[in-house]
Design a protein around this motif. Structure first.
Motif, PDB file in Angstrom:
ATOM      1  N   THR A   1      -7.837  11.490   2.816  1.00 23.11           N
ATOM      2  CA  THR A   1      -8.843  10.547   2.341  1.00 23.11           C
ATOM      3  C   THR A   1      -8.207   9.495   1.432  1.00 23.11           C
ATOM      4  OG1 THR A   1     -10.480  12.324   2.392  1.00 23.11           O
ATOM      5  CG2 THR A   1     -11.057  10.326   1.168  1.00 23.11           C
ATOM      6  N   PRO A   2      -8.492   8.216   1.644  1.00 22.53           N
ATOM      7  CA  PRO A   2      -7.941   7.183   0.756  1.00 22.53           C
ATOM      8  C   PRO A   2      -8.375   7.408  -0.686  1.00 22.53           C
ATOM      9  CG  PRO A   2      -8.879   6.197   2.745  1.00 22.53           C
ATOM     10  CD  PRO A   2      -9.284   7.645   2.751  1.00 22.53           C
ATOM     11  N   THR A   3      -7.517   7.043  -1.628  1.00 23.89           N
ATOM     12  CA  THR A   3      -7.851   7.179  -3.040  1.00 23.89           C
ATOM     13  C   THR A   3      -8.954   6.193  -3.414  1.00 23.89           C
ATOM     14  OG1 THR A   3      -6.076   5.648  -3.580  1.00 23.89           O
ATOM     15  CG2 THR A   3      -5.554   7.984  -3.661  1.00 23.89           C
TER      16      THR A   3
ATOM     17  N   VAL B   1       2.414   3.442   2.867  1.00 19.39           N
ATOM     18  CA  VAL B   1       1.569   4.047   3.881  1.00 19.39           C
ATOM     19  C   VAL B   1       2.181   3.753   5.246  1.00 19.39           C
ATOM     20  CG1 VAL B   1      -0.718   4.034   4.937  1.00 19.39           C
ATOM     21  CG2 VAL B   1      -0.486   3.806   2.450  1.00 19.39           C
TER      22      VAL B   1
ATOM     23  N   GLN C   1      -2.746   4.102  -1.898  1.00 14.76           N
ATOM     24  CA  GLN C   1      -3.881   4.166  -0.974  1.00 14.76           C
ATOM     25  C   GLN C   1      -4.160   5.594  -0.519  1.00 14.76           C
ATOM     26  OE1 GLN C   1      -3.458   1.742   2.531  1.00 14.76           O
ATOM     27  NE2 GLN C   1      -5.602   1.951   3.116  1.00 14.76           N
ATOM     28  N   TYR C   2      -3.107   6.410  -0.418  1.00 14.72           N
ATOM     29  CA  TYR C   2      -3.249   7.802   0.005  1.00 14.72           C
ATOM     30  C   TYR C   2      -2.389   8.690  -0.880  1.00 14.72           C
ATOM     31  CZ  TYR C   2      -5.368   6.319   4.458  1.00 14.72           C
ATOM     32  OH  TYR C   2      -6.192   5.779   5.423  1.00 14.72           O
TER      33      TYR C   2
ATOM     34  N   ALA D   1       0.867  -1.184   0.000  1.00 16.18           N
ATOM     35  CA  ALA D   1       0.000   0.000   0.000  1.00 16.18           C
ATOM     36  C   ALA D   1       0.901   1.230   0.000  1.00 16.18           C
ATOM     37  CB  ALA D   1      -0.911  -0.014   1.222  1.00 16.18           C
TER      38      ALA D   1
ATOM     39  N   LEU E   1      -2.041  12.275   3.180  1.00 13.50           N
ATOM     40  CA  LEU E   1      -2.504  11.219   4.091  1.00 13.50           C
ATOM     41  C   LEU E   1      -3.869  11.536   4.697  1.00 13.50           C
ATOM     42  CD1 LEU E   1       0.813  10.367   5.991  1.00 13.50           C
ATOM     43  CD2 LEU E   1      -0.295   9.053   4.192  1.00 13.50           C
TER      44      LEU E   1
ATOM     45  N   VAL F   1       1.954   5.519  -1.057  1.00 19.44           N
ATOM     46  CA  VAL F   1       1.538   6.924  -1.038  1.00 19.44           C
ATOM     47  C   VAL F   1       1.949   7.539  -2.367  1.00 19.44           C
ATOM     48  CG1 VAL F   1       1.835   9.160   0.087  1.00 19.44           C
ATOM     49  CG2 VAL F   1       1.796   7.072   1.458  1.00 19.44           C
TER      50      VAL F   1
ATOM     51  N   PHE G   1      -7.905   2.523  -5.122  1.00 15.70           N
ATOM     52  CA  PHE G   1      -6.939   1.647  -4.457  1.00 15.70           C
ATOM     53  C   PHE G   1      -7.394   0.196  -4.570  1.00 15.70           C
ATOM     54  CE2 PHE G   1      -5.609  -0.291  -0.246  1.00 15.70           C
ATOM     55  CZ  PHE G   1      -4.298  -0.515  -0.632  1.00 15.70           C
TER      56      PHE G   1
END
Length: 355
Positions: free
Chosen positions: A330-332, A269, A323-324, A252, A328, A254, A335
């Motif tokens: 809201t999560p994408t 992450v 994921q972000y 996961a 950091l 960034v 994902f």
């Protein structure tokens, strides 16, 4: 022992801060500083923005990569033409190659939106260069696998093989091809000052894999006296390969340079492990249907029909790992959604002539 590839030695010779000079040119400036082939620069352009170079060099303690290999197994006949084999394999890599950026300040513990992680200072210790890349021998790997194979030798017009592997592969992300800044950024470990902390599940780890392959030859059709049916139903061959395996490892990530090391392709992450996630399982069936048409004892023609991924299953090769974003927050939304696939169904016809 493994060889050191020329891509490493060549890069260390050329990207040494002396032979290569970078200048960023804007060709829309007046007068236009960009030349048109076959014209060449006779000196370093005085217009444009100088590019701070990156260095590549070998560690003074660099060693050739070394791999220990071992395999032990037993095979036994169960009944006539049917055997079972069990084997254990181990591959242990030592002194494997890493490429690491040493021109980074000591990381500082940082908290952002409840995530705590290490972040490098913005300024680099040696401002004359961007990255100072070291080729060293600090990487290691370990592969262990248990293999089971059931094999039916060709008899009574058919053969069958079932091969199952249960394995585990761990390393701290060795790579001998990380030599281009930007293009190869995903090949670097996240913590370049402490690569041993990255030891864990390998990018190549596939937990389980089962492969079944079978082949059947019809031979001459002997039932009945109809010559047309005898010709039509004789000399067919049917074969297939069915592959089932667990998916591929991924992390996961960034989508940005969270740790401020100038590399936006290798940040995970905070709080997650390297390669702790796995893509969906893979199932695929490939088949072949063939008809042999003999002319004489020396000449024959084979008509072939082949299908790959016959059931057209969507086998995912890669997924969106971000994921972000760097913030950091809201999560994408995409994902873990599929990005690429291994291959759609393909059908093909062929003719083979043996003489």
């Amino acid at each position: 022992y493994a060889r050191t590839p020329a891509i490493l030695t060549g890069t260390a010779h050329s990207q040494n801060g002396i032979q290569v000079t970078g200048v960023s040119l804007n060709c829309t400036l007046i007068p236009n500083p960009c030349l048109v082939y076959p014209n060449i620069f006779t000196a370093v352009p005085t217009v444009g923005t100088p590019v701070t170079p990156s260095l590549f060099f070998f560690s003074k303690d660099y060693k050739q990569s070394f791999v220990h290999q071992g395999r032990i197994g037993i095979e036994r006949e169960l009944v006539s033409n049917l055997s079972l084999a069990v084997s254990y394999m181990v591959f242990k890599g030592d002194s494997l190659t890493h490429t690491r950026d040493l021109n980074l300040g000591a990381p500082i513990s940082t908290t952002l939106n409840l995530f705590t992680f290490l972040q490098h200072p913005t300024a680099r210790p040696n401002t004359a260069f961007t990255r100072i890349q070291l080729f060293d021998s600090t990487a290691r790997s370990l592969y262990q696998g248990l293999g089971i194979e059931l094999k039916k030798r060709f008899a009574n017009r058919y053969q069958l093989t079932a091969a199952y592997t249960y394995s585990k592969a761990k390393d701290n992300k060795p790579d001998q091809t990380a030599v281009v800044v930007g293009a190869d950024d995903s090949k670097y470990v996240q913590n370049q000052l402490d690569p041993e902390s990255e030891y864990g599940r390998s990018d190549l780890d596939i937990k389980q894999r089962l492969v079944l392959n079978a082949s059947y030859e019809s031979g001459k059709f002997t039932m009945g006296d109809n010559s047309f049916l005898k010709t039509l139903l004789s000399d067919w061959t049917v074969s297939g390969i069915w592959t089932m395996q667990t998916g591929f490892a991924y992390s996961a990530t960034v989508s940005g340079d969270l740790r401020r090391d100038g590399n936006s392709a290798n940040d995970r992450v905070p709080g997650t492990e390297r390669n702790e996630l796995t893509t969906p399982n893979i199932f695929t069936l490939d088949m072949r249907l063939g008809r042999v048409i003999p002319f004489t004892e020396r000449y024959k023609m084979t008509l072939l029909a082949e299908g790959f991924n016959v059931f057209n299953r969507s086998n995912i090769a890669t997924v969106n790992t971000a994921q972000y974003t760097t913030a950091l927050t809201t999560p994408t939304s995409n994902f873990r959604l599929a990005r690429t696939f291994l291959g759609e169904r393909q059908l093909q016809l062929g003719i083979k002539f043996d003489f």
